[in-house]
Design a protein around this motif. Structure first.
Motif, short mmCIF file in Angstrom:
data_model
loop_
_atom_site.label_atom_id
_atom_site.label_comp_id
_atom_site.label_asym_id
_atom_site.label_seq_id
_atom_site.Cartn_x
_atom_site.Cartn_y
_atom_site.Cartn_z
N PHE A 108 38.70 47.79 32.22
CA PHE A 108 37.80 48.04 32.72
C PHE A 108 36.25 48.50 32.76
CE2 PHE A 108 36.44 52.88 34.68
CZ PHE A 108 37.15 52.52 35.77
N GLY A 109 36.33 48.19 31.45
CA GLY A 109 34.65 47.95 30.92
C GLY A 109 33.99 47.36 31.36
N LEU A 110 34.62 45.86 31.56
CA LEU A 110 34.49 44.76 32.02
C LEU A 110 33.91 44.87 33.63
CD1 LEU A 110 33.86 41.95 30.38
CD2 LEU A 110 36.03 41.32 30.63
N PHE A 111 35.05 45.34 34.35
CA PHE A 111 35.14 45.62 35.16
C PHE A 111 33.76 45.81 35.99
CE2 PHE A 111 35.86 47.48 38.90
CZ PHE A 111 35.87 46.82 40.51
N ILE A 112 33.30 47.14 34.92
CA ILE A 112 32.33 48.04 35.48
C ILE A 112 30.97 47.03 35.53
CG2 ILE A 112 31.21 49.58 35.36
CD1 ILE A 112 33.51 50.77 37.29
N LEU A 113 30.97 46.97 34.53
CA LEU A 113 29.72 45.78 33.60
C LEU A 113 29.55 44.32 34.67
CD1 LEU A 113 27.69 45.88 31.33
CD2 LEU A 113 29.46 43.99 30.41
N SER A 114 30.48 43.95 35.05
CA SER A 114 30.74 42.81 36.07
C SER A 114 29.89 43.56 37.19
CB SER A 114 31.58 42.04 36.48
OG SER A 114 32.62 42.83 36.98
N LYS A 115 30.27 45.11 37.83
CA LYS A 115 29.21 45.23 39.58
C LYS A 115 28.55 45.46 38.78
CE LYS A 115 32.65 45.31 42.37
NZ LYS A 115 32.39 44.59 43.08
N ILE A 116 28.01 46.24 37.72
CA ILE A 116 25.79 46.07 37.12
C ILE A 116 25.61 44.75 37.24
CG2 ILE A 116 25.25 47.45 35.63
CD1 ILE A 116 27.31 49.27 34.96
N LEU A 117 26.58 44.12 36.69
CA LEU A 117 25.55 43.18 36.67
C LEU A 117 25.20 42.19 37.67
CD1 LEU A 117 25.96 42.18 33.66
CD2 LEU A 117 24.44 43.00 33.46
N LEU A 146 44.97 43.32 36.57
CA LEU A 146 45.17 41.31 37.23
C LEU A 146 43.77 41.33 36.15
CD1 LEU A 146 45.82 39.35 38.75
CD2 LEU A 146 44.06 39.90 40.19
N LEU A 147 42.40 42.02 36.04
CA LEU A 147 41.23 41.52 35.39
C LEU A 147 41.85 41.25 33.82
CD1 LEU A 147 38.46 40.32 34.86
CD2 LEU A 147 38.01 42.79 34.70
N HIS A 148 42.76 42.79 33.14
CA HIS A 148 43.35 43.06 31.45
C HIS A 148 44.38 41.55 31.44
CE1 HIS A 148 46.45 44.49 29.33
NE2 HIS A 148 45.13 44.64 28.78
N TYR A 149 45.38 41.79 32.58
CA TYR A 149 46.42 40.41 32.62
C TYR A 149 45.64 38.61 32.32
CZ TYR A 149 50.00 37.04 33.04
OH TYR A 149 51.35 36.03 33.80
N LEU A 150 44.95 38.52 33.40
CA LEU A 150 44.05 37.05 32.98
C LEU A 150 43.16 36.60 32.09
CD1 LEU A 150 43.30 36.46 36.98
CD2 LEU A 150 44.96 35.64 35.47
N TRP A 151 42.58 37.86 31.31
CA TRP A 151 41.55 37.95 30.34
C TRP A 151 42.82 37.11 29.04
CZ3 TRP A 151 36.34 37.70 29.25
CH2 TRP A 151 36.26 38.14 27.32
N ASN A 152 43.79 38.34 28.82
CA ASN A 152 44.84 38.00 27.73
C ASN A 152 46.04 37.26 28.31
OD1 ASN A 152 43.61 40.63 26.47
ND2 ASN A 152 45.30 41.38 27.63
N LEU A 153 45.54 36.23 29.33
CA LEU A 153 46.60 34.76 29.37
C LEU A 153 45.69 34.08 28.70
CD1 LEU A 153 49.20 34.00 30.33
CD2 LEU A 153 48.10 33.55 32.85
N LEU A 154 44.27 33.80 29.25
CA LEU A 154 43.29 32.62 29.75
C LEU A 154 42.65 32.62 28.31
CD1 LEU A 154 42.65 32.57 33.06
CD2 LEU A 154 44.60 31.31 31.94
N ALA A 198 43.72 54.91 48.00
CA ALA A 198 43.76 53.37 48.26
C ALA A 198 42.90 52.60 47.63
CB ALA A 198 44.34 52.77 49.70
N VAL A 199 41.75 53.08 47.67
CA VAL A 199 40.30 52.75 46.84
C VAL A 199 41.12 52.39 45.54
CG1 VAL A 199 38.05 52.16 46.37
CG2 VAL A 199 39.60 52.87 49.32
N ILE A 200 40.99 53.75 45.46
CA ILE A 200 41.38 53.36 43.89
C ILE A 200 42.26 53.54 43.22
CG2 ILE A 200 41.98 55.73 41.70
CD1 ILE A 200 39.40 56.36 42.81
N ILE A 201 43.73 53.16 43.49
CA ILE A 201 44.76 51.96 43.56
C ILE A 201 43.75 50.57 43.40
CG2 ILE A 201 47.15 51.55 44.14
CD1 ILE A 201 47.52 54.36 44.72
N GLY A 202 43.28 50.62 44.78
CA GLY A 202 42.93 48.69 44.41
C GLY A 202 41.72 48.74 43.03
N ILE A 203 41.29 49.24 42.96
CA ILE A 203 40.82 49.18 41.81
C ILE A 203 41.30 49.20 40.59
CG2 ILE A 203 38.59 50.62 40.52
CD1 ILE A 203 36.72 51.27 42.80
N LEU A 204 41.94 49.79 40.79
CA LEU A 204 43.29 50.18 39.16
C LEU A 204 44.02 48.63 39.25
CD1 LEU A 204 44.27 53.54 39.57
CD2 LEU A 204 42.51 53.22 37.54
#
Length: 106
Positions: free
Chosen positions: A54-63, A30-38, A19-25
């Motif tokens: 996915f890389g942007l998501f990981i980078l934001s988690k790190i930062l 959603l991040l991909h869709y919103l980025w490309n939309l806005l 469930a956690v893996i599916i939630g992250i995916l």
């Protein structure tokens, strides 16, 4: 602990893990869709792929942190350790809470 309890616990762990893996995916999608939309329309940047999102998501988690593990920094719980309160302090605290919240508890 008998084998049925262990089996249930193991099954629960597997379900939560997936469930956690599916939630992250889904969050990355959603991040991909919103980025490309806005972002291309607002700032003129180009669209990104799913793996770039996915890389942007990981980078934001790190930062920026948050969301995984124990809370750190300013969100850490700051409760006194056991034995810090004397009996008089506890009674004074209880009296103060009763005074503040007695009308809400009835």
């Amino acid at each position: 602990m008998d084998w049925t309890t262990r089996r249930k616990r193991k099954g629960k762990f597997i379900v939560v893990f997936f469930a956690v893996i599916i939630g992250i995916l889904l969050l990355v999608a959603l991040l991909h869709y919103l980025w490309n939309l806005l972002i291309p329309e607002i700032f003129g940047f180009k669209a990104i792929t799913y793996w770039q999102a996915f890389g942007l998501f990981i980078l934001s988690k790190i930062l920026f942190g948050g969301g995984f593990g124990k809370p750190r920094g300013r969100f850490r719980r700051r409760f006194p350790k056991e034995g810090c309160f004397t009996t008089e302090d506890k009674e004074r605290l209880k009296a103060e809470w009763r005074r503040r919240f007695e009308d809400r508890c009835r």
